[in-house]
Design a protein around this motif. Structure first.
Motif, PDB file in Angstrom:
ATOM      1  N   ILE A  60       1.090  -1.650  -0.150  1.00 46.35           N
ATOM      2  CA  ILE A  60       0.202  -0.111   0.100  1.00 46.35           C
ATOM      3  C   ILE A  60       1.018   1.235   0.210  1.00 46.35           C
ATOM      4  O   ILE A  60       1.883   1.318   0.810  1.00 46.35           O
ATOM      5  CB  ILE A  60      -0.540  -0.275   1.158  1.00 46.35           C
ATOM      6  N   SER A  61       0.923   1.809  -1.002  1.00 44.21           N
ATOM      7  CA  SER A  61       1.566   3.365  -1.357  1.00 44.21           C
ATOM      8  C   SER A  61       1.544   4.805  -1.032  1.00 44.21           C
ATOM      9  O   SER A  61       1.709   5.379  -0.822  1.00 44.21           O
ATOM     10  CB  SER A  61       2.384   3.384  -2.903  1.00 44.21           C
ATOM     11  N   GLY A  62       0.217   4.485  -0.547  1.00 44.24           N
ATOM     12  CA  GLY A  62      -0.266   5.692  -0.124  1.00 44.24           C
ATOM     13  C   GLY A  62      -2.147   5.490   0.117  1.00 44.24           C
ATOM     14  O   GLY A  62      -2.815   4.852  -1.103  1.00 44.24           O
ATOM     15  N   HIS A  63      -3.045   6.634  -0.050  1.00 40.56           N
ATOM     16  CA  HIS A  63      -3.917   7.139  -0.355  1.00 40.56           C
ATOM     17  C   HIS A  63      -4.237   8.722  -0.529  1.00 40.56           C
ATOM     18  O   HIS A  63      -4.060   9.493   0.234  1.00 40.56           O
ATOM     19  CB  HIS A  63      -5.082   7.098   1.089  1.00 40.56           C
ATOM     20  N   GLN A  64      -5.162   8.767  -1.810  1.00 43.37           N
ATOM     21  CA  GLN A  64      -5.837   9.753  -2.447  1.00 43.37           C
ATOM     22  C   GLN A  64      -6.419  10.143  -2.678  1.00 43.37           C
ATOM     23  O   GLN A  64      -7.286   8.725  -3.202  1.00 43.37           O
ATOM     24  CB  GLN A  64      -4.639   9.818  -3.476  1.00 43.37           C
ATOM     25  N   GLU A  65      -7.431  11.160  -2.542  1.00 45.58           N
ATOM     26  CA  GLU A  65      -8.667  11.457  -3.172  1.00 45.58           C
ATOM     27  C   GLU A  65      -8.642  11.763  -4.644  1.00 45.58           C
ATOM     28  O   GLU A  65      -8.263  12.885  -4.732  1.00 45.58           O
ATOM     29  CB  GLU A  65      -9.595  12.156  -2.239  1.00 45.58           C
ATOM     30  N   VAL A  66      -9.095  11.173  -4.939  1.00 45.47           N
ATOM     31  CA  VAL A  66      -9.102  10.874  -6.641  1.00 45.47           C
ATOM     32  C   VAL A  66     -10.922  11.518  -7.376  1.00 45.47           C
ATOM     33  O   VAL A  66     -11.347  11.072  -7.008  1.00 45.47           O
ATOM     34  CB  VAL A  66      -8.635  10.513  -7.819  1.00 45.47           C
ATOM     35  N   PHE A  67     -10.508  12.108  -8.229  1.00 40.75           N
ATOM     36  CA  PHE A  67     -11.790  12.377  -9.668  1.00 40.75           C
ATOM     37  C   PHE A  67     -11.693  11.089 -10.080  1.00 40.75           C
ATOM     38  O   PHE A  67     -10.568  11.371 -11.363  1.00 40.75           O
ATOM     39  CB  PHE A  67     -12.063  14.058 -10.143  1.00 40.75           C
ATOM     40  N   VAL A  68     -12.778  10.309 -10.551  1.00 34.85           N
ATOM     41  CA  VAL A  68     -12.557   9.025 -11.559  1.00 34.85           C
ATOM     42  C   VAL A  68     -13.102   9.563 -12.635  1.00 34.85           C
ATOM     43  O   VAL A  68     -14.310   9.885 -12.519  1.00 34.85           O
ATOM     44  CB  VAL A  68     -13.133   7.621 -10.534  1.00 34.85           C
ATOM     45  N   LYS A  69     -12.689   9.276 -13.649  1.00 34.61           N
ATOM     46  CA  LYS A  69     -13.126   9.928 -14.521  1.00 34.61           C
ATOM     47  C   LYS A  69     -14.096   8.620 -15.484  1.00 34.61           C
ATOM     48  O   LYS A  69     -12.467   7.863 -15.544  1.00 34.61           O
ATOM     49  CB  LYS A  69     -12.564  11.338 -15.778  1.00 34.61           C
ATOM     50  N   LYS A  70     -15.001   9.285 -16.665  1.00 34.10           N
ATOM     51  CA  LYS A  70     -15.022   7.325 -17.232  1.00 34.10           C
ATOM     52  C   LYS A  70     -14.056   8.005 -18.522  1.00 34.10           C
ATOM     53  O   LYS A  70     -14.244   8.557 -18.865  1.00 34.10           O
ATOM     54  CB  LYS A  70     -16.492   7.596 -17.999  1.00 34.10           C
ATOM     55  N   LEU A  71     -13.180   6.168 -19.178  1.00 29.66           N
ATOM     56  CA  LEU A  71     -12.711   6.647 -20.290  1.00 29.66           C
ATOM     57  C   LEU A  71     -13.272   6.826 -20.897  1.00 29.66           C
ATOM     58  O   LEU A  71     -14.143   5.944 -21.804  1.00 29.66           O
ATOM     59  CB  LEU A  71     -11.460   5.037 -20.152  1.00 29.66           C
ATOM     60  N   PRO A  72     -12.473   7.335 -22.605  1.00 27.77           N
ATOM     61  CA  PRO A  72     -13.065   7.653 -23.277  1.00 27.77           C
ATOM     62  C   PRO A  72     -12.525   6.454 -24.643  1.00 27.77           C
ATOM     63  O   PRO A  72     -11.939   5.702 -24.041  1.00 27.77           O
ATOM     64  CB  PRO A  72     -12.218   8.783 -23.790  1.00 27.77           C
TER      65      PRO A  72
END
Length: 106
Positions: A60-72
């Motif tokens: 486990i290299s860390g924790h981040q909050e991200v905005f998940v975007k649908k892939l094109p």
């Protein structure tokens, strides 16, 4: 610790806070080679198919909050992904759909 892993039939399990959780290896799900045994394992506790499980990961290299975007297209047809995200340092990462991987194997 690896010594805390128990066996129930063919299923490896670990007891966490009084609850027995089945273990699922992400390496097996992704059909990767098995690394050498280590004394301590890293787990991500998650819910799959309505049940808590321990997903065994390399680290486990860390924790981040991200905005998940649908892939094109054509990336939106990649099985086992829920989308992607751009990290603060500019790297692009795919968001894995572990349950999707496991449903294909059922």
């Amino acid at each position: 610790d690896r010594k805390d892993i128990i066996t129930s039939g063919k299923q490896l399990m670990i007891e966490l806070e009084g609850e027995k959780l089945p273990l699922i290896s992400l390496r097996k799900v992704l059909r990767m080679s098995v690394p050498p045994a280590v004394e301590q394992i890293s787990l991500v506790v998650m819910e799959l198919f309505g049940r808590k499980v321990g997903l065994v990961v390399d680290q486990i290299s860390g924790h981040q909050e991200v905005f998940v975007k649908k892939l094109p297209p054509p990336f939106d047809r990649l099985r086992g992904t829920n989308g992607g995200a751009v990290l603060g340092d500019g790297r692009v990462v795919f968001i894995l759909d572990v349950q999707g991987f496991l449903e294909r194997r059922r």
